[in-house]
Design an enzyme around this catalytic site. Structure first.
Site, PDB file in Angstrom:
ATOM      1  N   LYS A 192       0.841  -1.195   0.000  1.00  0.00           N
ATOM      2  CA  LYS A 192       0.000   0.000   0.000  1.00  0.00           C
ATOM      3  C   LYS A 192       0.873   1.241   0.000  1.00  0.00           C
ATOM      4  O   LYS A 192       1.524   1.553   0.991  1.00  0.00           O
ATOM      5  CB  LYS A 192      -0.930   0.064   1.210  1.00  0.00           C
ATOM      6  CG  LYS A 192      -1.977   1.178   1.012  1.00  0.00           C
ATOM      7  CD  LYS A 192      -2.704   1.586   2.272  1.00  0.00           C
ATOM      8  CE  LYS A 192      -2.026   2.676   3.034  1.00  0.00           C
ATOM      9  NZ  LYS A 192      -2.015   4.001   2.385  1.00  0.00           N
ATOM     10  N   GLY A 244       7.083   4.442   8.454  1.00  0.00           N
ATOM     11  CA  GLY A 244       6.230   5.603   8.680  1.00  0.00           C
ATOM     12  C   GLY A 244       6.460   6.153  10.074  1.00  0.00           C
ATOM     13  O   GLY A 244       7.538   5.996  10.646  1.00  0.00           O
ATOM     14  N   SER A 245       5.429   6.773  10.619  1.00  0.00           N
ATOM     15  CA  SER A 245       5.599   7.457  11.895  1.00  0.00           C
ATOM     16  C   SER A 245       5.631   6.467  13.053  1.00  0.00           C
ATOM     17  O   SER A 245       5.065   5.377  12.984  1.00  0.00           O
ATOM     18  CB  SER A 245       4.458   8.454  12.105  1.00  0.00           C
ATOM     19  OG  SER A 245       3.263   7.746  12.359  1.00  0.00           O
ATOM     20  N   THR A 246       6.278   6.861  14.115  1.00  0.00           N
ATOM     21  CA  THR A 246       6.336   6.044  15.326  1.00  0.00           C
ATOM     22  C   THR A 246       4.930   5.845  15.898  1.00  0.00           C
ATOM     23  O   THR A 246       4.596   4.761  16.386  1.00  0.00           O
ATOM     24  CB  THR A 246       7.262   6.714  16.361  1.00  0.00           C
ATOM     25  OG1 THR A 246       8.603   6.665  15.837  1.00  0.00           O
ATOM     26  CG2 THR A 246       7.224   6.004  17.692  1.00  0.00           C
ATOM     27  N   VAL A 248       2.041   5.607  14.296  1.00  0.00           N
ATOM     28  CA  VAL A 248       1.328   4.547  13.574  1.00  0.00           C
ATOM     29  C   VAL A 248       2.007   3.196  13.812  1.00  0.00           C
ATOM     30  O   VAL A 248       1.339   2.178  13.944  1.00  0.00           O
ATOM     31  CB  VAL A 248       1.241   4.871  12.065  1.00  0.00           C
ATOM     32  CG1 VAL A 248       0.601   3.718  11.308  1.00  0.00           C
ATOM     33  CG2 VAL A 248       0.443   6.151  11.851  1.00  0.00           C
ATOM     34  N   GLY A 249       3.327   3.214  13.892  1.00  0.00           N
ATOM     35  CA  GLY A 249       4.060   1.986  14.166  1.00  0.00           C
ATOM     36  C   GLY A 249       3.613   1.341  15.461  1.00  0.00           C
ATOM     37  O   GLY A 249       3.431   0.125  15.568  1.00  0.00           O
ATOM     38  N   GLU A 266       9.994   0.563  10.523  1.00  0.00           N
ATOM     39  CA  GLU A 266      11.043   1.555  10.312  1.00  0.00           C
ATOM     40  C   GLU A 266      10.377   2.896  10.529  1.00  0.00           C
ATOM     41  O   GLU A 266       9.573   3.338   9.713  1.00  0.00           O
ATOM     42  CB  GLU A 266      11.600   1.393   8.892  1.00  0.00           C
ATOM     43  CG  GLU A 266      13.003   1.920   8.737  1.00  0.00           C
ATOM     44  CD  GLU A 266      12.998   3.384   8.417  1.00  0.00           C
ATOM     45  OE1 GLU A 266      13.031   4.184   9.372  1.00  0.00           O
ATOM     46  OE2 GLU A 266      12.940   3.715   7.246  1.00  0.00           O
ATOM     47  N   CYS A 300      13.291  10.209   7.398  1.00  0.00           N
ATOM     48  CA  CYS A 300      13.223   9.682   8.761  1.00  0.00           C
ATOM     49  C   CYS A 300      14.572   9.739   9.454  1.00  0.00           C
ATOM     50  O   CYS A 300      14.654   9.934  10.654  1.00  0.00           O
ATOM     51  CB  CYS A 300      12.704   8.251   8.742  1.00  0.00           C
ATOM     52  SG  CYS A 300      13.633   7.202   7.619  1.00  0.00           S
ATOM     53  N   GLU A 397       9.978  14.953  16.163  1.00  0.00           N
ATOM     54  CA  GLU A 397      10.396  14.895  14.767  1.00  0.00           C
ATOM     55  C   GLU A 397       9.567  15.920  13.985  1.00  0.00           C
ATOM     56  O   GLU A 397       8.342  15.863  13.981  1.00  0.00           O
ATOM     57  CB  GLU A 397      10.141  13.490  14.223  1.00  0.00           C
ATOM     58  CG  GLU A 397      10.637  13.290  12.819  1.00  0.00           C
ATOM     59  CD  GLU A 397      10.457  11.845  12.332  1.00  0.00           C
ATOM     60  OE1 GLU A 397       9.458  11.220  12.710  1.00  0.00           O
ATOM     61  OE2 GLU A 397      11.320  11.375  11.576  1.00  0.00           O
TER      62      GLU A 397
END
Lengths: 794, 337
Positions: A192, A244-246, A248-249, A266, A300, A397
């Site tokens: 995606k 992606g972002s922490t 969402v991770g 990542e 990132c 960030e």
């Protein structure tokens, strides 16, 4: 403008890259794209679409299918169907496919580069000179791994069907980082792309299909966050790889908890860029350009926290500001610019808000007086100096072209400031003194360190973070393992539930009683009473009380973690030293082998022969990891530069170990030994029903020169203690073996600080089987690979 | 888009004569050993800057024509061959006066700008010939000197050679340094030598040729640049054209950064001259981009930028004709120099 006017002004004129072919490609699709499922473009089942716009102008580029449950189901079904045949192909056949993809990327390099620049807003220079060549290189490199898979990864099998969710900052390069290793090693993919930047993934799917990639091997489902969630939560997907972002991770970690899905994350970073007073200052200034103004800072691993040694700070800032004044911001297709557009208005707003907060919190703002194009999402290169560590811009960030800066006095302070963050993705060290640069590189908490360089990437060197920057590596041999699983674990079955024996009342008699023994907790090298001062019975299978152990609670875990953190010297002890101690533990255990065998037999009901076999296997396992301690080495990657990238396995730090209920001694040693062999310190929760082997064991540790705090033992309820360990923010990893519920809980709660987890989802390991229970599969999980890039030359 | 440097620099440089010297002259400073030894250049970082430059900067169409014309005004049109004769030098001087065909200049709207090369550069023997041939043009004559190209004749002979060229009318002297001083780290000797050269030049401007191809390391280049500027060099120059490796973007980057560092500390602007090996129009554009981005707009004019070249002009002429006509050009369509 005339020649004469240019002659007088000597300004750069416009230098546009043509976008004719890219526009024609969009027109061929009538500005509308479906998902790419099972080898063909299909509209969303729901008929819904969303729009992708051009960041430089805000204009509509194309309508894109919005993926729903049916679309994801179809894609997963196609991938599932293709996975078997794809994995069964000889490695050489997959290598040919990957090679064809690499060549195909090179043949269509300019089209991909232009589409990427238009859709993302980044400069054509970067897509043309960096993103697309690196992507092609990634497919070449992994064509090689496909070719070598049968020999180099003979003990591994593909993970299966992989869901990959990639970000908008490097749409095409991240596609390559994800798709190349997955396909090379026999997996099939549902990809995606980010909603802001779906075009190059669709172009790639189209080209890949034309290059002969079989239907279903690569599927692209477009959509927004909800589409991503559908993939993450899909029951028939074996692995999720996310960049992606922490934030969402963390959600993904929680939502996949206990499902058995393998996970690579990542995530974000706030990477330090450290300039020592013996650096090539001009080189470092130019390094900042590549660190934070590359891709508008939407990187990132951007070197967003500049740390400058106090003595050179004024000169460094002066030159940096001067350099900023010569940066050019322009249209993405302008070939004479350094920066182009921010990906979307919402991102631009976020940058503006954060900078405003930083300034309100006392930072000095510096922006050059250069012109920005009108109309699209543009933001100037920005430097915030005098930033205090307490400021939001120092910790959050920003993901924009904004560097924050502070000074340090000594190398020690530089390391302290650099590591004082929840992230740990990348770092850049600038010094012309080799001893200083390498010493600092070794001490930085980061997955990637660049010495006198920044933002270097290559398919041969693993990329990925520590701490809340995520886990897993992409690239190199270390990255291949993310798409493989050990063959030896395939046959594992769910543990049979063992009913707790009913307590038999103790009936005293007049024989000489044995001397009462109080098993304690073992924390910081000392035997300690449990904080709550409660104990629990340890029963034989027939319900006879064999003894009591402490009922450890959260405070005991807290104390054990403090002790383990304090034992950090173990991580830097020589490997020879650690090997010696492991052998010595084995020696001392061997001296008490009969006693341990008796204990195991009494607790588990194992036959004398089996109990003895467990002890002997434990001794052998300690030898195995004593052997590995000074042999589990890194690699020297050879990326295309004059220099090396050192891939060094590093200890994770403090690791919790919740031991399986079975094999009370061997299970514990099988988990603890690889961890301490590689320099970790552990907090062990022994087998809940049979903890006495562990409490006996601490006296072995005491006689084996194990430094205080390296191994800590807290007895009690596995699930309760696991809860505290999993949610503890100063624990770096947690290994937990036991019930499926334990695995779910551990993975879910670990999301807090994104600690690495190693769980068995309730599936029992045969601890006597060396294939399944020891070796590099455990050592890899006990370490993170740090890649230190060292370009050289004089 | 135009940047600020353009706006601030434009009015000043627009008035400058082709090869005038409009900035306070660098009279040098005391030798600062600490500063010299403090220089560090990271090769890989420098290479990266240079490697990415062509992707970051380019000029097209009218802008490109203008930049190339500007480069013409910075060329030290050079002949330094054993078979040079007075007639050869006169022909070169004629080309220096009219480096680009008048019809092409007219077509670009530059016919009235008096476009000439920055200077003509010859051996001492031909200084008087060139001075005479260029009389009234305002084009200065530069003489290579001090035992060019190896620089190994006696020191006093070097000084006499400089004085003789100045007496013959040379306005610029391109000296060569003794490479041994750099290779052995004898910065005092380098400084003293350069100081003597500068004194001998009097009002003539002195360009210090470092022979970077002999110095090998960027650290040596950086240190030698700095010492020569401390000793009063008006320009620092890469090469004689006779070393194995002549001007490169890489040494240019290092030398420009040293010029900038010297300006930071003294406020003085020192000029730069790459020489040897620059023969294509697209190559010189990269040097110009580096000058502009590393030093600023002022360094694109002939009083701070010279290009030592013999065949570059012919390629620029072809590019300019292509710009005017849209058809690719040929060498024989432009007068020989």
């Amino acid at each position: 403008m005339t020649v004469a006017r240019y002659f007088d002004e000597m300004s750069y004129g416009p230098a546009p890259e043509a976008d004719t072919e890219a526009r024609q490609w969009l027109a061929r699709h009538k500005g509308e794209f479906g998902h790419f499922i099972n080898g063909a473009f299909v509209a969303s089942a729901s008929g819904k679409t969303f729009e992708t716009n051009e960041p430089a102008t805000g204009k509509l580029l194309a309508k894109i299918a919005l993926g729903g449950a049916k679309d994801v189901d179809d894609a997963v079904a196609a991938a599932r169907k293709a996975q078997g045949p794809w994995a069964k192909l000889p490695g050489h056949a997959r290598a040919r496919h990957l090679y064809a993809l690499a060549r195909m990327i090179q043949r269509h390099a300019r089209l991909i580069a232009v589409v990427e620049a238009i859709d993302n807003g980044k400069p054509i220079r970067e897509t043309r000179d960096i993103d697309v060549p690196l992507a092609a290189r990634h497919f070449y490199h992994h064509a090689g791994w496909a070719q070598l898979q049968e020999t180099e990864f003979a003990d591994q099998v593909p993970v299966g069907v992989v869901g990959q969710v990639i970000p908008w900052n490097f749409p095409f390069l991240m596609l390559a980082w994800k798709v190349a290793p997955a396909l090379a090693l026999g997996n099939t993919v549902i990809l995606k792309p980010a909603e802001f930047t779906p075009l190059t993934a669709l172009l790639f799917a189209e080209l890949a299909s034309a290059a002969g990639l079989p239907a279903g091997v690569l599927n692209v489902v477009t959509g927004e966050g909800e589409t991503g969630a559908l993939i993450v939560e899909h029951a028939d997907i074996d692995k999720i790889a996310f960049t992606g972002s922490t934030e969402v991770g963390r959600l993904i970690r929680e939502r996949t908890a206990g499902t058995g899905k393998s996970l690579t994350l990542e995530l974000g970073g706030k990477s330090p860029f450290i300039v020592f007073d013996d650096a090539d200052i001009d080189g470092a200034v130019e390094g900042v350009v590549d660190a934070i103004w590359f891709n508008q800072g939407q990187v990132c691993c951007a070197g967003s926290r500049i740390l400058v040694q106090e003595g050179v700070a004024p000169l460094f800032y002066e030159r940096l500001k001067r350099r900023m004044q010569t940066l050019r911001v322009g249209h993405p297709l302008d070939k004479a610019i350094d920066m182009a557009a921010i990906v979307a208005p919402v991102q631009l707003q976020r940058i503006e808000n954060l900078v405003a907060k930083g300034v309100a919190e006392g930072a000095a703002l510096h922006q050059p007086t250069i012109e920005l194009p009108k109309g699209g999402s543009f933001y100037p290169p920005t430097l915030l100096t005098g930033v205090q560590p307490t400021s939001i811009v120092a910790t959050e960030e920003i993901f924009g072209p904004v560097a924050v800066s502070m000074t340090f006095r000594t190398p020690e302070e530089a390391i302290q400031l650099a590591n004082h963050t929840r992230y740990g993705l990348a770092a850049s060290v600038w010094s012309e003194t080799i001893g200083l640069a390498l010493n600092v590189a070794a001490k930085l908490a980061a997955g990637v360190v660049w010495v006198n360089a920044t933002n270097l990437f290559d398919a041969s060197a693993g990329f990925g973070g520590k701490r809340e920057s995520g886990f897993g590596r992409e690239g190199g041999r270390e990255g291949c393992y993310e798409y493989l699983k050990p063959k030896a674990w395939l046959g594992r079955k769910l543990r049979a539930a063992v009913a707790e024996p009913a307590l038999k009342p103790v009936v005293g008699d007049f024989a000489m009683p044995s001397v009462d023994r109080t098993a304690k907790l073992f924390i910081g090298g000392k035997q300690a009473r449990p904080d709550g001062n409660y104990n629990r019975n340890v029963l034989s299978p027939k319900g006879k009380v064999l003894g009591e152990v402490g009922e450890g609670n959260r405070k005991d875990i807290r104390n054990a973690v403090v002790a383990a953190q304090a034992a950090s010297a173990w991580s830097s002890a020589t490997t020879h030293n650690r090997a010696q101690i492991l052998y010595y533990i084995a020696e001392n255990l061997s001296g008490r082998a009969d006693e341990f065998a008796d204990r195991i037999a009494a607790m588990t009901g194992a036959s004398a022969a089996n109990a003895k076999a467990e002890v002997e296997a434990s001794i052998a396992r300690l030898f195995t990891y004593g052997a590995w301690a000074d042999k589990y080495e890194g690699a020297i990657h050879q990326p295309p530069l004059r220099g090396v990238a050192l891939a060094m396995p590093e200890a994770l730090g403090v690791v919790g170990v919740v031991c399986p209920p079975e094999a009370p001694l061997l299970g514990m040693i099988s988990l603890v030994a690889p961890l301490i062999a590689t320099g970790n310190r552990v907090v062990v929760v022994p087998s809940e029903p049979h903890p006495l082997a562990a409490t006996d064991f601490y006296t072995v540790l005491e006689t084996s020169d194990v430094p205080a705090g390296v191994v800590n033992i807290v007895t009690g309820s596995a699930i309760e203690l696991a809860k505290t360990l999993a949610s503890h923010n100063d624990v770096d990893a947690l290994w937990a073996f036991g019930t499926p519920e334990l695995s779910t809980l551990v993975e879910k709660l670990s999301a807090g600080n994104l600690k690495r987890t190693f769980v068995d989802y309730g599936k029992a390991t045969n601890w006597l089987d060396r294939e399944a229970a020891e070796g590099p599969a455990y050592l890899r999980r006990a370490t993170d690979v740090k890649n230190i890039w060292i370009p050289y030359g004089e | 888009m135009e940047d600020l440097a353009v706006k601030t620099g434009a009015s000043k440089v627009a008035q400058s004569p082709a090869a005038g010297h409009n900035w306070p002259r660098n009279n040098g400073i005391d030798l600062d050993f600490g500063w010299v030894l403090d220089q560090r250049v990271n090769l890989s970082a420098a290479e990266r800057r240079v490697a990415t430059l062509p992707g970051r900067r380019t000029v097209k169409k009218d802008a490109q024509a203008a930049w190339l014309l500007k480069a013409v005004t910075c060329i030290d049109l050079t002949t330094l061959n054993g078979d040079d004769t007075t007639e050869r030098v006169k022909r070169l001087c004629a080309k220096a006066r009219q480096p680009v065909r008048q019809d092409l200049l007219d077509a670009m709207g530059m016919g009235g700008r008096g476009i000439t090369t920055g200077a003509v550069c010859v051996y001492h023997r031909f200084v008087s010939t060139a001075v005479e041939a260029l009389d009234g043009s305002g084009i200065p004559v530069a003489a290579v000197s001090t035992g060019f190209p190896a620089g190994l004749i006696p020191h006093d002979v070097k000084l006499r050679e400089i004085e003789a060229s100045v007496a013959d009318g040379a306005k610029e002297i391109d000296i060569v340094i003794t490479r041994e001083h750099v290779l052995t780290g004898n910065w005092q000797a380098l400084y003293d030598e350069m100081r003597d050269f500068r004194t001998a030049c009097g009002d003539a401007h002195v360009k210090a040729i470092l022979a970077t191809g002999d110095l090998k390391t960027l650290r040596n280049v950086a240190r030698a640049s700095l010492v020569c500027m401390m000793a009063g060099a008006d320009f620092i120059k890469t090469s004689t054209g006779k070393e194995g490796v002549n001007a490169t973007l890489l040494v240019t980057l290092v030398m420009l950064r040293m010029i900038r560092a010297y300006q930071e500390r003294t406020g003085l602007k020192v000029g730069y001259k790459p020489a040897g090996g620059i023969s294509a129009a697209k190559d010189i554009l990269n040097y110009q981009f580096l000058m502009k981005d590393e030093l600023g707009r002022e360094w694109l004019e002939p009083d701070l930028f010279r290009i030592g070249a013999s065949s570059l002009l012919a390629d620029i002429e072809r590019q300019l004709e292509h710009h005017v006509t849209g058809a690719y050009s040929a060498l024989n369509r432009h007068p020989i120099g």
